[in-house]
Design a protein around this motif. Structure first.
Motif, PDB file in Angstrom:
ATOM      1  N   GLY A   1       0.809  -1.214   0.000  1.00 12.64           N
ATOM      2  CA  GLY A   1       0.000   0.000   0.000  1.00 12.64           C
ATOM      3  C   GLY A   1       0.841   1.262   0.000  1.00 12.64           C
ATOM      4  O   GLY A   1       0.508   2.241  -0.691  1.00 12.64           O
ATOM      5  N   MET A   2       1.949   1.248   0.748  1.00  9.37           N
ATOM      6  CA  MET A   2       2.829   2.416   0.772  1.00  9.37           C
ATOM      7  C   MET A   2       3.496   2.632  -0.578  1.00  9.37           C
ATOM      8  O   MET A   2       3.641   3.774  -1.033  1.00  9.37           O
ATOM      9  CB  MET A   2       3.871   2.257   1.882  1.00  9.37           C
TER      10      MET A   2
ATOM     11  N   LEU B   1      -0.746   7.931   4.272  1.00  5.31           N
ATOM     12  CA  LEU B   1      -0.798   9.360   3.969  1.00  5.31           C
ATOM     13  C   LEU B   1       0.599   9.948   3.831  1.00  5.31           C
ATOM     14  O   LEU B   1       0.858  10.758   2.925  1.00  5.31           O
ATOM     15  CB  LEU B   1      -1.580  10.088   5.071  1.00  5.31           C
ATOM     16  N   SER B   2       1.506   9.528   4.706  1.00  3.65           N
ATOM     17  CA  SER B   2       2.893   9.996   4.610  1.00  3.65           C
ATOM     18  C   SER B   2       3.517   9.550   3.290  1.00  3.65           C
ATOM     19  O   SER B   2       4.276  10.308   2.660  1.00  3.65           O
ATOM     20  CB  SER B   2       3.711   9.457   5.786  1.00  3.65           C
ATOM     21  N   SER B   3       3.216   8.340   2.870  1.00  2.00           N
ATOM     22  CA  SER B   3       3.732   7.841   1.595  1.00  2.00           C
ATOM     23  C   SER B   3       3.193   8.667   0.427  1.00  2.00           C
ATOM     24  O   SER B   3       3.922   8.983  -0.524  1.00  2.00           O
ATOM     25  CB  SER B   3       3.352   6.370   1.418  1.00  2.00           C
ATOM     26  N   LEU B   4       1.915   9.012   0.497  1.00  2.00           N
ATOM     27  CA  LEU B   4       1.313   9.827  -0.560  1.00  2.00           C
ATOM     28  C   LEU B   4       1.986  11.191  -0.641  1.00  2.00           C
ATOM     29  O   LEU B   4       2.312  11.677  -1.735  1.00  2.00           O
ATOM     30  CB  LEU B   4      -0.179   9.987  -0.287  1.00  2.00           C
ATOM     31  N   LEU B   5       2.225  11.813   0.518  1.00  3.22           N
ATOM     32  CA  LEU B   5       2.876  13.123   0.542  1.00  3.22           C
ATOM     33  C   LEU B   5       4.320  13.031   0.069  1.00  3.22           C
ATOM     34  O   LEU B   5       4.815  13.917  -0.648  1.00  3.22           O
ATOM     35  CB  LEU B   5       2.826  13.696   1.959  1.00  3.22           C
TER      36      LEU B   5
ATOM     37  N   VAL C   1      12.629   4.494  -2.012  1.00  3.02           N
ATOM     38  CA  VAL C   1      11.189   4.252  -1.915  1.00  3.02           C
ATOM     39  C   VAL C   1      10.911   2.902  -1.263  1.00  3.02           C
ATOM     40  O   VAL C   1      10.139   2.785  -0.305  1.00  3.02           O
ATOM     41  CB  VAL C   1      10.541   4.316  -3.316  1.00  3.02           C
ATOM     42  N   ILE C   2      11.574   1.861  -1.769  1.00  6.99           N
ATOM     43  CA  ILE C   2      11.368   0.514  -1.235  1.00  6.99           C
ATOM     44  C   ILE C   2      11.882   0.424   0.201  1.00  6.99           C
ATOM     45  O   ILE C   2      11.260  -0.201   1.067  1.00  6.99           O
ATOM     46  CB  ILE C   2      12.053  -0.533  -2.140  1.00  6.99           C
TER      47      ILE C   2
END
Length: 267
Positions: A25-26, A205-209, A225-226
């Motif tokens: 998901g992240m 949400l942190s991942s989206l930002l 990222v990974i």
């Protein structure tokens, strides 16, 4: 007990699946955020990067704070469960020693019941995740409690000794209370599910930002990222594993050695 056992088995699998789901998901949230950032640049939208940075920092800070408190709480409860094992061992040992206050002919039957009781209490936790064996152990321990108490009361009455009655019965009461406390703690002393839900939401949400911020840069570092997603997912898994130490990789079985040594001394 059956519900408790099924819950523990479910938690063991849920911890792994949740962590893997969070990891995926992240990664997806970062990719979605990156695409939104690229589209924002393509549309030549003007953004205040300083204000956006403050918002990003606040969200990341909140996530870090929640992870820290959740991890600390889980570790504290793990230590408390270890302390309860030692406390129960001390309570059983004290009650066993105070059997010496009874007449000699009344001690042997009670000592035999004590040995059976301790074996049953060991089975309750050491047999996990074998639910049938753990449930049988708890049932047997409760049955032995109902045998030990009236037999001890009768022996105290026949002895006519006030110290024997006072010291032994109070020790038995403490022994049974510690058993109930330890079993209940294993079942219900966990944070509300909403805390874990909030942790997952903040991570996504942190991942989206983070992905959105990456859209303003031409660099696309997959390693970072990974790595970011993996670190958060593994941390969440460890928190869940610590929270349920009889179901996953992190165990409290080593502290059961105290009870096993006590059992050996009862031979």
């Amino acid at each position: 007990m059956a519900h408790w056992g099924n819950q523990m088995l479910g938690i063991a699998g849920l911890a792994v699946l949740s962590s893997l789901g969070l990891f995926v998901g992240m990664l997806l949230a970062i990719e979605v955020g990156r695409r939104l950032g690229i589209r924002s640049q393509a549309d030549e939208q003007k953004t205040d990067r300083a204000a956006a940075g403050l918002i990003d920092g606040a969200v990341f800070g909140l996530m870090g704070l929640l992870i820290a408190f959740t991890f600390s709480g889980a570790a504290s409860r793990l230590d408390h469960r270890r302390d309860l094992v030692i406390s129960e061992a001390n309570a059983i040992g004290t009650a066993y020693l105070r059997l010496n206050l009874l007449p000699a002919d009344k001690q042997s039957p009670l000592r035999d019941l004590f040995r059976q009781y301790l074996d049953a209490r060991l089975d309750v936790f050491q047999k996990l995740p074998d639910m049938a064996a753990a449930e049988a152990g708890l049932l047997r321990a409760n049955q032995l409690q109902s045998q030990i108490w009236p037999m001890a009361v009768e022996a105290c009455q026949l002895s006519g000794s006030v110290p024997a009655t006072t010291l032994l019965l109070s020790a038995l009461n403490e022994m049974f209370d510690m058993a109930n406390l330890r079993t209940t703690t294993s079942r219900v002393m966990h944070p509300p599910p909403v805390i874990f839900i909030m942790l997952f939401v903040l991570a996504l949400l942190s991942s989206l930002l983070a992905g959105y911020s990456m859209g303003n840069s031409r660099d696309n570092n997959r390693f970072h990222v990974i790595g970011f997603a993996a670190i958060i997912a593994v941390t969440v898994y460890v928190i869940l594993d610590i929270e349920y130490p009889r179901a996953g990789l992190i165990r409290v079985d080593a502290v059961d050695q105290v009870l096993m040594e006590l059992r050996s001394s009862m031979q």
